[in-house]
Each structure stands twice: as C-alpha cells, then as structure tokens.
Design an enzyme around this catalytic site. Structure first.
Site, PDB file in Angstrom:
ATOM      1  N   TYR A  47       0.838  -1.205   0.000  1.00 39.88           N
ATOM      2  CA  TYR A  47       0.000   0.000   0.000  1.00 39.88           C
ATOM      3  C   TYR A  47       0.874   1.257   0.000  1.00 39.88           C
ATOM      4  O   TYR A  47       0.848   2.062  -0.916  1.00 39.88           O
ATOM      5  CB  TYR A  47      -0.889   0.035   1.240  1.00 39.88           C
ATOM      6  N   SER A  48       1.667   1.380   1.072  1.00 40.48           N
ATOM      7  CA  SER A  48       2.393   2.634   1.301  1.00 40.48           C
ATOM      8  C   SER A  48       3.449   2.894   0.229  1.00 40.48           C
ATOM      9  O   SER A  48       4.030   1.962  -0.320  1.00 40.48           O
ATOM     10  CB  SER A  48       3.088   2.601   2.653  1.00 40.48           C
TER      11      SER A  48
ATOM     12  N   GLU B 267     -10.397  -7.224  10.539  1.00 41.23           N
ATOM     13  CA  GLU B 267     -10.217  -8.209  11.613  1.00 41.23           C
ATOM     14  C   GLU B 267      -9.853  -7.450  12.869  1.00 41.23           C
ATOM     15  O   GLU B 267      -8.728  -7.046  13.050  1.00 41.23           O
ATOM     16  CB  GLU B 267      -9.104  -9.180  11.218  1.00 41.23           C
TER      17      GLU B 267
ATOM     18  N   GLU C 264      -2.285   9.156  15.425  1.00 44.58           N
ATOM     19  CA  GLU C 264      -2.882  10.472  15.155  1.00 44.58           C
ATOM     20  C   GLU C 264      -4.058  10.324  14.185  1.00 44.58           C
ATOM     21  O   GLU C 264      -5.122  10.918  14.378  1.00 44.58           O
ATOM     22  CB  GLU C 264      -1.838  11.423  14.554  1.00 44.58           C
TER      23      GLU C 264
HETATM   24  C1  LIG Z   1       7.270  -1.276  10.833  1.00 44.74           C
HETATM   25  C2  LIG Z   1       6.300  -0.829   9.785  1.00 44.74           C
HETATM   26  C3  LIG Z   1       5.681  -1.769   9.002  1.00 44.74           C
HETATM   27  C4  LIG Z   1       4.816  -1.382   7.976  1.00 44.74           C
HETATM   28  N1  LIG Z   1       4.293  -2.353   7.164  1.00 44.74           N
HETATM   29  C5  LIG Z   1       3.612  -1.964   6.056  1.00 44.74           C
HETATM   30  C6  LIG Z   1       3.221  -2.924   5.074  1.00 44.74           C
HETATM   31  O1  LIG Z   1       3.472  -4.123   5.222  1.00 44.74           O
HETATM   32  N2  LIG Z   1       2.610  -2.499   3.954  1.00 44.74           N
HETATM   33  C7  LIG Z   1       2.320  -1.192   3.758  1.00 44.74           C
HETATM   34  O2  LIG Z   1       1.740  -0.859   2.740  1.00 44.74           O
HETATM   35  N3  LIG Z   1       2.663  -0.246   4.668  1.00 44.74           N
HETATM   36  C8  LIG Z   1       3.321  -0.608   5.802  1.00 44.74           C
HETATM   37  N4  LIG Z   1       3.718   0.343   6.720  1.00 44.74           N
HETATM   38  C9  LIG Z   1       3.481   1.760   6.417  1.00 44.74           C
HETATM   39  C10 LIG Z   1       2.570   2.457   7.393  1.00 44.74           C
HETATM   40  O3  LIG Z   1       1.256   2.155   7.125  1.00 44.74           O
HETATM   41  C11 LIG Z   1       2.897   3.965   7.297  1.00 44.74           C
HETATM   42  O4  LIG Z   1       4.165   4.150   7.856  1.00 44.74           O
HETATM   43  C12 LIG Z   1       1.898   4.804   8.021  1.00 44.74           C
HETATM   44  O5  LIG Z   1       0.699   4.827   7.336  1.00 44.74           O
HETATM   45  C13 LIG Z   1       2.392   6.237   8.227  1.00 44.74           C
HETATM   46  O6  LIG Z   1       2.830   6.813   7.030  1.00 44.74           O
HETATM   47  P1  LIG Z   1       4.221   7.554   6.938  1.00 44.74           P
HETATM   48  O7  LIG Z   1       5.251   6.658   7.505  1.00 44.74           O
HETATM   49  O8  LIG Z   1       4.409   7.977   5.550  1.00 44.74           O
HETATM   50  O9  LIG Z   1       4.102   8.780   7.897  1.00 44.74           O
HETATM   51  P2  LIG Z   1       3.437  10.182   7.542  1.00 44.74           P
HETATM   52  O10 LIG Z   1       2.102   9.950   6.951  1.00 44.74           O
HETATM   53  O11 LIG Z   1       4.417  11.002   6.805  1.00 44.74           O
HETATM   54  O12 LIG Z   1       3.246  10.768   8.997  1.00 44.74           O
HETATM   55  C14 LIG Z   1       4.260  11.444   9.724  1.00 44.74           C
HETATM   56  C15 LIG Z   1       3.652  11.954  11.009  1.00 44.74           C
HETATM   57  O13 LIG Z   1       2.616  12.874  10.691  1.00 44.74           O
HETATM   58  C16 LIG Z   1       1.401  12.480  11.309  1.00 44.74           C
HETATM   59  N5  LIG Z   1       0.275  12.846  10.480  1.00 44.74           N
HETATM   60  C17 LIG Z   1       0.106  12.609   9.155  1.00 44.74           C
HETATM   61  N6  LIG Z   1      -1.075  13.075   8.741  1.00 44.74           N
HETATM   62  C18 LIG Z   1      -1.686  13.607   9.813  1.00 44.74           C
HETATM   63  C19 LIG Z   1      -2.945  14.245  10.040  1.00 44.74           C
HETATM   64  N7  LIG Z   1      -3.821  14.411   9.042  1.00 44.74           N
HETATM   65  N8  LIG Z   1      -3.237  14.668  11.279  1.00 44.74           N
HETATM   66  C20 LIG Z   1      -2.361  14.511  12.290  1.00 44.74           C
HETATM   67  N9  LIG Z   1      -1.165  13.927  12.143  1.00 44.74           N
HETATM   68  C21 LIG Z   1      -0.830  13.476  10.922  1.00 44.74           C
HETATM   69  C22 LIG Z   1       1.531  11.000  11.487  1.00 44.74           C
HETATM   70  O14 LIG Z   1       0.697  10.526  12.488  1.00 44.74           O
HETATM   71  C23 LIG Z   1       2.990  10.860  11.830  1.00 44.74           C
HETATM   72  O15 LIG Z   1       3.182  11.123  13.180  1.00 44.74           O
HETATM   73  C24 LIG Z   1       4.548  -0.022   7.767  1.00 44.74           C
HETATM   74  C25 LIG Z   1       5.166   0.920   8.593  1.00 44.74           C
HETATM   75  C26 LIG Z   1       6.031   0.542   9.577  1.00 44.74           C
HETATM   76  C27 LIG Z   1       6.681   1.590  10.413  1.00 44.74           C
END
Ligand SMILES: Cc1cc2nc3c(=O)[nH]c(=O)nc-3n(C[C@H](O)[C@H](O)[C@H](O)COP(=O)(O)OP(=O)(O)OC[C@H]3O[C@@H](n4cnc5c(N)ncnc54)[C@H](O)[C@@H]3O)c2cc1C
Lengths: 398, 379
Positions: A128-129, A244, A385
């Site tokens: 996804y990400s 789930e 958040e």
């Molecule tokens: C160990 C690990 C495993 C993962 N596994 C998978 C996987 O298998 N497949 C997959 O697709 N993804 C995976 N992810 C991705 C995960 O879903 C994303 O890291 C997550 O959605 C946050 O996105 P970002 O890291 O880009 O942070 P950002 O979106 O850049 O966020 C940075 C900070 O800003 C805050 N923030 C962002 N938007 C807002 C808002 N509107 N209001 C308030 N605060 C906000 C966030 O809470 C965070 O504190 C994984 C991540 C980790 C760390």
C-alpha cells in the site's frame, strides 16, 4: 449483565489449551516467550500446524474453510495463543487479502488463492504505502497501464513488512491518473518473482530486517490478477482496513508480557529487595496492569456488540490506539526494570546462535531492541494520530 | 547573571563542531561503529589536538583547568554529533584522579591524550546504586588483591587503566568501607568482555580474579572512597545531562525540519495542529532540560555536597523526563522514517535511551533528591 464465559466457551477454551499443549513446538515457544527473532521457517511451521487442525481461518466463513467461530471464541483462541507463546499467524494473507478476495474476487481467484492462504503455500505481503503516500494513502502514484491482457506496473512501494520472504504482494495501483484521487485506484495481486521487481531491505531501530522497499520496473501483471473492477480498489482497501479487529489490541499478549515484566522486576534488586517491592516502580506496574484490565473490558464490550458480520467500525481505532499505548508502555517499563542490563546488544543471541547472552542476563538482553522496535506500533496500520482523527470525526462528529 | 558562553568556550564549541561536521559525519561514524575496535584512533588524536582531553585537567598537568560549565559546551556538541569515542569515560576517570589527589602523572597523560580511562562502578545486583559494592580488595604485604565482577562499564574495553570501586570493609550496601583503585587493563587476573551497546557505544563486563595491585594504586584513603565516587559520579551525570541536551537539540531540529518538508494531504504535516503542539512541547522540554543541565554544571563543583547532590539529581531526573518525551515524539512525528536505523535521529533517540540507564535513571534520582536533607522540611 454477566461478565463470565458460558459453559460452552469454557469447554472451547479447554479444547484450545489441549491443542496448544500438544502441538506448540517447545523451541518456537521458547523463542517467542524470550523475545528472540523469528525466522520465516518459524512462522511457516506454526502456520502449517494450525492449518492441519483447520483453525487458521478464524474469521472466515465455513464455506471457504473457515472455523465459523463466534467473536468470543476467536478472542479465546487468540488469548490462549498469546498466553502459550505461539508465533503469530501473519495477517497479510489470512486477515487482509483473503477477506477482499472472498468479497470481491472472482471464482477462479477464490479457488486458487484461498486454500493456499489457509495452508501458507504463499507468503503474502502488503503493498500500500509509498514514499510520498503514508497517512495520505490515496495520493499513491504507482501506475498500472493496461496493455492487452496485462497491466504494466511502474513505481515504488515501501515499508513492506517481511516482503523479503514474500511470494505474492497485494497492491494498490493507479489505473486512472485523471480521476479524483480515491477513484482511479485498483487492487492488484502480483507475483513477487515477476521480472522487474526489486526488493531492498530497510533496517529498523533494533537492527532487524523487517521492512523493505519494493520497486516495480515495467512489471507485467496478468489482468486476471485484478480484484473486482478496475478503479474500484479504494473501496476494497477500505473494506479491508480494520476488518479483523478482535485481536487488534492484542490483550492476550499484553497480559503475558505483564507477567514477564513482573518476572524481570522481581529478579532485579533495588536496595537489596526485589524492584517490584519498590513503591515507585510498583505503582507504575500497577497503573499499567489496570490499563490492561480496562482495555480487556473495552475489547470484550466491542466484541459483544459485533453482529454476525458487520463492516469495520471506528471502535477499531480506539482499540488500536489504546492497545499500542499499552504495548509501548510495557516495553518501556521492561527496559526500566532491566536497568543498565538493557544496554548490551547481542544480535547473535537474538538470532539463536548461542544459548546465553553476552552478559548472561537473558531476560534483559532483548528488551531495549524490543522497546525500540515497538515504537512502530503507533505509526503503522494508520498512525495513532490518524486513528484519533477517525474517532473525532466518525464517533464524535467533530 | 550571565548565561553566555565565554569567547574560549565558543572557540571550543566551534572547533569541535567543525571537526564533527567535516570528519565525523554520520556515515563515517557508522564505519567506526562497525569496525572491530568500535572507536577511532584518528578521531581520538584529533580530539586531543583540539584540546578536548586537556580541557578538564589542571594547568599544572598541562591542561586548561576547564570547569563543568566548559564541559557542558563540549558534551553538547558530542551529543549532537553522536560521537562514540571514549571521551566521557576518560574525563570521568580523570575526575576521580583529580578528586583523589596525588595522581599528577596520570592526569598529565590524560591531558596529552596518551591515557584512556574507564570507571568500573556497576555490579549486577546493584542496579543504579553505586554504594552496593560486593567486589573486594584485601590488603596483603604488597598492596591489595581485588576480586569481583563489574558490569556494563562504559568503554571498559578501550581503556588503558580502569578505576575500580571495591570493598575493603563494611556492609555490602554501606557507603563506609569502599576504596577506589587504579588498575591497568592488562594487569594479571583482569578479564574484559567487550561488547556493543544498542546506541553503538562500547561497554564491557570486567572481572577481577586475584588481581594484585600495589598500595600506590589506591585513590584517596582506604575505606573512604565513597565521597570521591559520589562526587565523580555526579560529575559524570552532569556531563550526560549536557550530552542529552545536545542530542535533544539535534532531534528537535531534525523533527522541525521534517514537519516543514514532509507533505501529506497536500500540506506540510507541520500544518496539523496536533503536531504543532507536540513540537512546541518538545521544544519546551528541551529548554527545561537545558536549564537543569546548566544548573547542574554550575553546582557540581559546589563545596556543599548536599547542594551538589540535590541539583545533579534534579537535573538527571528532569533531563530523563525530557529525553523520553523528545525521543519518543521525534520518532512518532517522523512516521515510518522514524523507526529505521538510517537517520541520525534514530541514533539520537537510542543514545538518549541509554543515557537514561547510565549513572542512575529518573526514579533513582527522584528518590535521591527526596532523600537529601531539607526535602521534608515544611516551608
Ligand atoms: C514497521 C512498519 C511496518 C509497515 N508495514 C507496512 C506494510 O506491510 N505495507 C504497507 O503498505 N505499509 C506498511 N507500513 C506503512 C505504514 O502504514 C505507514 O508508515 C503509516 O501509514 C504512516 O505513514 P508515513 O510513515 O508515511 O508517515 P506520515 O504519513 O508522513 O506521517 C508522519 C507523522 O505525521 C502524522 N500525520 C500525518 N497526517 C496527519 C494528520 N492528518 N493529522 C495529524 N497527524 C498526521 C503522522 O501521524 C505521523 O506522526 C509499515 C510501517 C512501519 C513503520
């Protein structure tokens, strides 16, 4: 009001316990209970043992090979697994892609993938990400262009958990660049062995290889691997999120780790007495234990409201936030309890290359890494958040 | 009142920062960390050239007679730069020598960068309590024989000489009867198990098996080592507070930059009020920590031991609370990037976590603060 399990529930719990007693390999249990690193083989081995018993699809309908258990039974199963110290059944196949295939896949897809997921014949990962799309997932850019019977996929996914082991990845890809951002997305299943896919490791705070970047360079994916309709992928992805939810708070594991914390705090001495006798530390552990009690009741209340089949609700967000807070608090207190003994780093011990840790304090050795690693829980799966945004919008109407 | 740095302090700071920015980059530091030794002789030579090893040493022994306030400047830079060299261990060791007196020759070597020291104070059962000493030293005709095991000795494996607390009399957890010795790392019967810590420093468990040292190895008077030990540990805790402030500054700067540049939902994430408030709190936490680190640096040399203990414990406890908040939030606000090992921020967070476990954690210092005379007096 009756807060007790029924006689049937208790009988079910006995059956589960008997199964775990007889079938959980001691070496796997030892690794889990001692916070050691698990290999791919460890996960697959346990998955196949549970599959043989027919208990993998706990949330699946019976027609697809599911157990047909009630929400309470599922909860009991998960709690008993946590208590015994089983490896997790990884969610990517069983709890994430399978429900989407069941709800929106065609017959051929169901027949092919669902039995393989139950039996762990394919290792699935979630695509996804992307580097620019984390919390704002709908802004994703990975493109899939239709050419005859194939999509040509280009782009990059990231944070792909355990993608280094994967046979299959389920991806959100952009099929209509001109549509509104949620509307041009499709849900594709991609074979990780397809030419043009490269996986690059990302090393976590605890120096473990747990996540990856996945690059797609002109990757040919058969149109037969599209789930449902083109450009409707966002709907399916939303269906999946929080699907789930019985185990999202992981109360069973929290209860087990609380016991571990107490063990460490009983062994550590402060002024010649167990650390757990120290009023300051005892008060912290007590607060945490009470929080876990509250969480367990909240989970049970949410479960009891869950009808036979209801879509994901915003309550899942609450369970995720409070569950991860408890987990992080636990790891924090574990490090505190271990004290200076949490400092040494011994990856060879964690990998099982030697029996005892370098300083001989085997309980303490993994704890700092565990604490660092668990910072992820408030970030992944929709950061806390974002979960709070959901609660304030969907429950509170703010 | 003057909170400004003197021109000399500013010079030290600038010189150190230039060195770190140019020759001790994050990439270079990672190479050092993963080398067999885990530290760099070249970096040590430069630290010596820059006068860092001489800074806290008296002028008579070729030093600059720098105060803890001077060291505040240095330690902040080392914290910011994630320096993994055995500097802290050596200057804390030197503090033992200074407080004990009569160690001019060794201090001269420290000033010249020729002698690295470590202080072996912790024991398995002792947790954060430095008076819980079960290691023994028995006087014999030639001096003393030391037996026991010291644990988690910071940079114990890189030191030439090790300062050891051992019991010559008294109860296991009593402050009376503790003696301090300077033991060469290569003395017969000393075995050192060196390992990496998760923040990429080195530490060691050191056992002493019938280690014979001459009477001249004794620091101060037999059985009266506690006052020196307590004061030197306070000095060490003060330096750690300063290092922590440097690490927090670096984390806050990196997080602020990230909030301004990382785009989600079409805006920099710093536009979300919940993150703004979090960042504001991180800033305030670091400022409160800086205040307490400064106060400790001023008071650590105080003639009044109660005053010294009170302020140092207040500082370590308050900095401990700030470190946890700033560290955890920096990770959280970086999202997925925050939990990777790839950013310097990850290592600042890890270092802060380990500083909390070194020379007494927050609870330890809260209790010590509350135990000082005067705490219970009603106003
Ligand atoms: C160990 C690990 C495993 C993962 N596994 C998978 C996987 O298998 N497949 C997959 O697709 N993804 C995976 N992810 C991705 C995960 O879903 C994303 O890291 C997550 O959605 C946050 O996105 P970002 O890291 O880009 O942070 P950002 O979106 O850049 O966020 C940075 C900070 O800003 C805050 N923030 C962002 N938007 C807002 C808002 N509107 N209001 C308030 N605060 C906000 C966030 O809470 C965070 O504190 C994984 C991540 C980790 C760390």
């Amino acid at each position: 009001m009756d807060l007790n399990y029924t006689a049937e529930d208790l009988a079910f719990r006995d059956t589960v316990r008997a199964f775990l007693d007889a079938n959980l390999p001691k070496d796997l249990q030892h690794k889990v209970l001692n916070h050691k690193r698990l290999s791919k083989e460890d996960y697959v081995r346990w998955h196949k043992i549970v599959a043989k018993q027919g208990w993998v699809g706990t949330g699946w309908p019976v027609e697809y090979g599911g157990t047909g258990w009630t929400a309470v039974q599922r909860h009991i199963w998960e709690e008993e697994c946590a208590r015994a110290g089983t490896p997790a059944i990884l969610p990517f196949g069983v709890n994430m892609v399978a429900p989407v295939i069941m709800a929106y896949g065609n017959e051929a897809q169901k027949r092919h993938y669902l039995p393989r997921i139950l039996n762990c014949d394919d290792w699935w990962c979630q695509g996804y990400s992307e580097p620019g799309s984390g919390s704002d997932l709908a802004s994703l850019k990975t493109r899939a262009e239709r050419q005859g019977d194939y999509y040509i996929v280009n782009g990059q996914k990231t944070w792909t958990t355990l993608g280094q082991h994967a046979d299959m990845i389920f991806c959100l890809v952009r099929t209509d660049p001109n549509a509104r951002k949620q509307e041009g997305i499709s849900f594709l299943l991609i074979d990780m062995k397809t030419p043009g896919i490269t996986v690059r490791p990302i090393i976590m705070l605890d120096e473990e290889h747990e996540v990856n970047e996945v690059f797609f360079d002109n990757v040919k994916v058969p149109v037969a691997n599209l789930i449902g309709e083109e450009n409707k992928g966002w709907t399916y992805a939303k269906y999946l999120l929080g699907h789930e939810r019985t185990n999202i708070a992981a109360v069973g594991r929290a209860k087990r780790e609380l016991q571990f914390l107490k063990r460490v705090a009983n062994k550590q001495q402060k002024n010649g007495k167990p650390l757990l006798d120290d009023p300051l530390f005892a008060a912290k552990v007590a607060s945490l234990e009470i929080e876990i009690m509250a969480l367990e009741m909240t989970v049970l209340r949410v479960l009891s409201q869950e009808g036979a089949k209801r879509g994901p609700g915003p309550e899942a967000s609450m369970l995720k936030v409070k569950g991860t807070e408890v987990q992080q608090w636990l790891t924090e207190l574990m490090v505190e309890a271990a004290g200076p003994y949490a400092m040494p780093f011994d990856p060879a011990y964690l990998e099982g290359e030697h029996e005892h840790s370098i300083t001989g304090d085997d309980d303490a050795a993994p704890l700092a890494g565990y604490y660092f690693n668990f910072r992820k829980t408030s970030i992944y799966g929709g950061s806390n958040e974002i979960q709070k945004n959901i609660i304030s919008q969907m429950i509170l109407g703010l | 009142m003057d909170f400004n740095y003197t021109p000399e302090q500013q010079q030290f700071k600038d010189a150190l920062r230039r060195f770190i920015d140019k020759d001790y980059t994050f990439e270079h530091r990672n190479k050092i960390v993963h080398s067999d030794k885990g530290v760099s002789d070249d970096a040590w030579a430069t630290l010596t050239e820059l006068g860092m090893t001489a800074l806290p040493i008296p002028e008579e022994q070729g030093g600059f007679n720098g105060s803890a306030v001077d060291m505040l400047v240095v330690m902040q830079e080392l914290g910011r730069g994630l320096v993994v060299e055995p500097y802290f261990a050596t200057v804390v060791g030197a503090q033992f020598l200074k407080l004990a007196g009569g160690q001019e020759a060794l201090l001269e070597q420290v000033a010249g960068g020729e002698l690295k020291l470590a202080a072996a104070l912790g024991e398995k059962q002792a947790r954060h309590d430095l008076s819980d000493v079960s290691t023994t030293a028995k006087a014999n005709g030639e001096g003393y024989v030391i037996n026991g095991t010291k644990t988690i000795v910071i940079h114990g494996g890189q030191a030439d000489k090790i300062i050891v607390s051992a019991r010559t009399s008294g109860e296991q957890r009593g402050t009376n009867g503790i003696s301090l010795f300077v033991v060469p790392a290569d003395a017969a019967g000393v075995s050192i198990r060196d390992y990496r810590t998760l923040d990429c420093l080195r530490a060691a468990d050191i056992s002493f098996d019938n280690v014979q040292v001459p009477t001249s190895a004794l620091l101060g008077k037999e059985g009266a080592g506690w006052d020196i030990l307590d004061a030197a540990a306070d000095y060490g805790a003060t330096l750690l507070c300063a290092e922590a402030v440097g690490a927090m500054d670096a984390l806050n700067a990196a997080t602020l930059e990230y909030l301004k540049t990382r785009q989600q939902f079409g805006v920099p994430i710093g536009k979300f009020q919940v993150l703004q408030h979090r960042m504001a709190e991180m800033f305030m936490q670091a400022e409160q920590a800086r205040s307490m680190a400064t106060l400790a640096a001023v008071k650590v040399a105080s003639a009044d031991a109660t005053e010294r203990r009170r302020t140092v414990s207040a500082a370590k406890a308050r900095v401990g609370q700030a470190m946890k908040y700033v560290g955890q939030q920096a990770v959280q606000l970086h999202g997925g990037m925050g939990v990777t090992n790839e950013l310097p921020s990850a290592h600042h967070f890890k270092r802060l976590t380990m500083i909390e476990l070194t020379l007494g954690d927050t609870d330890h210092h809260l209790a010590r603060f509350a135990a000082q005379p005067g705490f219970k007096d009603a106003a």
